[in-house]
Design a protein around this motif. Structure first.
Motif, short mmCIF file in Angstrom:
data_model
loop_
_atom_site.label_atom_id
_atom_site.label_comp_id
_atom_site.label_asym_id
_atom_site.label_seq_id
_atom_site.Cartn_x
_atom_site.Cartn_y
_atom_site.Cartn_z
N THR A 60 -6.99 -7.48 61.36
CA THR A 60 -7.79 -6.26 61.16
C THR A 60 -7.36 -5.16 62.10
OG1 THR A 60 -9.64 -7.68 60.53
CG2 THR A 60 -10.14 -5.38 61.00
N ALA A 61 -7.11 -5.49 63.34
CA ALA A 61 -6.66 -4.48 64.30
C ALA A 61 -5.31 -3.92 63.90
CB ALA A 61 -6.60 -5.09 65.69
N ASP A 62 -4.41 -4.75 63.45
CA ASP A 62 -3.10 -4.28 63.01
C ASP A 62 -3.22 -3.33 61.83
OD1 ASP A 62 -1.91 -5.83 64.94
OD2 ASP A 62 -1.53 -7.52 63.58
N ILE A 63 -4.06 -3.67 60.89
CA ILE A 63 -4.23 -2.83 59.71
C ILE A 63 -4.86 -1.49 60.09
CG2 ILE A 63 -5.51 -2.62 57.53
CD1 ILE A 63 -5.13 -5.65 57.20
N SER A 64 -5.85 -1.53 60.97
CA SER A 64 -6.50 -0.26 61.36
C SER A 64 -5.53 0.65 62.11
CB SER A 64 -7.75 -0.54 62.19
OG SER A 64 -7.40 -1.17 63.40
N PHE A 65 -4.68 0.09 62.97
CA PHE A 65 -3.69 0.92 63.66
C PHE A 65 -2.66 1.47 62.67
CE2 PHE A 65 -4.97 -1.35 67.62
CZ PHE A 65 -5.39 -0.22 68.29
N MET A 66 -2.27 0.70 61.70
CA MET A 66 -1.32 1.19 60.70
C MET A 66 -1.93 2.32 59.88
SD MET A 66 0.50 -2.35 59.55
CE MET A 66 1.64 -1.61 58.41
N LEU A 67 -3.21 2.19 59.51
CA LEU A 67 -3.88 3.27 58.78
C LEU A 67 -4.02 4.52 59.64
CD1 LEU A 67 -6.69 1.32 56.88
CD2 LEU A 67 -4.76 2.55 55.88
N LEU A 68 -4.34 4.34 60.89
CA LEU A 68 -4.45 5.47 61.81
C LEU A 68 -3.13 6.21 61.91
CD1 LEU A 68 -6.13 7.03 63.91
CD2 LEU A 68 -5.29 5.41 65.60
N ILE A 69 -2.06 5.48 62.11
CA ILE A 69 -0.74 6.10 62.21
C ILE A 69 -0.37 6.79 60.89
CG2 ILE A 69 1.73 5.59 62.43
CD1 ILE A 69 0.89 3.46 64.51
N PHE A 70 -0.68 6.17 59.78
CA PHE A 70 -0.38 6.76 58.48
C PHE A 70 -1.08 8.10 58.32
CE2 PHE A 70 0.58 7.09 54.09
CZ PHE A 70 -0.55 7.55 53.47
N PHE A 71 -2.37 8.17 58.64
CA PHE A 71 -3.11 9.42 58.48
C PHE A 71 -2.68 10.47 59.49
CE2 PHE A 71 -6.20 6.66 56.21
CZ PHE A 71 -6.11 7.31 54.99
N LEU A 72 -2.29 10.07 60.69
CA LEU A 72 -1.79 11.04 61.66
C LEU A 72 -0.46 11.64 61.22
CD1 LEU A 72 -2.64 9.37 65.09
CD2 LEU A 72 -3.62 11.44 64.12
N VAL A 73 0.38 10.81 60.64
CA VAL A 73 1.69 11.29 60.20
C VAL A 73 1.57 12.16 58.96
CG1 VAL A 73 3.92 10.53 59.27
CG2 VAL A 73 2.97 9.40 61.26
N THR A 74 0.72 11.80 58.05
CA THR A 74 0.64 12.54 56.78
C THR A 74 -0.25 13.77 56.85
OG1 THR A 74 -1.16 11.13 56.00
CG2 THR A 74 1.10 10.52 55.37
N SER A 75 -1.14 13.85 57.82
CA SER A 75 -1.99 15.04 57.91
C SER A 75 -1.27 16.13 58.69
CB SER A 75 -3.32 14.69 58.57
OG SER A 75 -3.11 14.34 59.91
N SER A 76 -1.65 17.35 58.43
CA SER A 76 -1.03 18.47 59.15
C SER A 76 -2.09 19.14 60.00
CB SER A 76 -0.43 19.47 58.16
OG SER A 76 -1.46 20.04 57.39
N MET A 77 -1.69 19.45 61.21
CA MET A 77 -2.58 20.17 62.13
C MET A 77 -1.87 21.45 62.52
SD MET A 77 -4.02 17.20 64.55
CE MET A 77 -3.32 15.64 64.09
N ASP A 78 -2.34 22.56 62.00
CA ASP A 78 -1.71 23.83 62.30
C ASP A 78 -2.24 24.35 63.62
OD1 ASP A 78 -1.87 24.83 58.83
OD2 ASP A 78 -0.31 23.77 59.92
#
Length: 174
Positions: A18-36
């Motif tokens: 579960t921890a591995d999956i949550s970290f992977m999801l966190l990284i995925f959303f950080l990489v795919t989201s844009s912060m201007d």
């Protein structure tokens, strides 16, 4: 006589992945989201002059020269000023000569972005203050709550006349 009771143990849920999956999801959303986080200036370029129009000469007395040097020192017409003093000078110039004034800005290449944007904010803030006062006096509301036609009238009454001068040296700001 007394019998010892053994409780039946319920097997625990395996949560190691579960921890591995949550970290992977966190990284995925950080990489795919844009912060201007870029700063920008809302400027509208002047329209090109028509063929039959001749360029207007501007009286040097109506030009305010604002300079920002490499040490982020601000000067207005050759005198050192603070941001508050600059805003007051711009307000005074725009009130005295509404349509014939120009604020000429020159910045050194080694000027920091923060100092440059602070200077721009002070100048634009001076115009905003004048427009707020005009809106309150003539329309009884703030500039933001005026309709598009009223804002256009206010913008024509107090036009933002800012000219970007040449950069003193080659290169970009810090």
């Amino acid at each position: 006589m007394f019998r010892k009771r053994y409780r039946q143990q319920i097997p625990e849920l395996n949560t190691t992945s579960t921890a591995d999956i949550s970290f992977m999801l966190l990284i995925f959303f950080l990489v795919t989201s844009s912060m201007d986080t870029e700063k920008g200036l809302m400027r509208q370029m002047a329209p090109p002059p028509l063929e039959h129009e001749t360029p207007k000469d501007i009286n040097r007395n109506n030009v305010m020269q604002v300079k920002l040097d490499a040490q982020n020192q601000l000067s207005c017409d050759g005198k050192p000023v603070t941001l508050q003093q600059l805003a007051a000078e711009v307000r005074t110039l725009a009130m005295v000569n509404r349509t014939g004034h120009v604020v000429q800005i020159e910045a050194d290449a080694k000027t920091t972005y923060e100092a440059y944007f602070s200077m721009q904010d002070a100048i634009v803030g001076a115009y905003h203050t004048l427009r707020q006062e005009y809106a309150q006096k003539h329309y009884g509301c703030t500039y933001e709550t005026c309709n598009a036609e009223q804002r256009e009238m206010i913008n024509e009454y107090y036009p933002q006349r800012i000219s970007e001068g040449q950069i003193a040296q080659e290169g970009g700001a810090q």
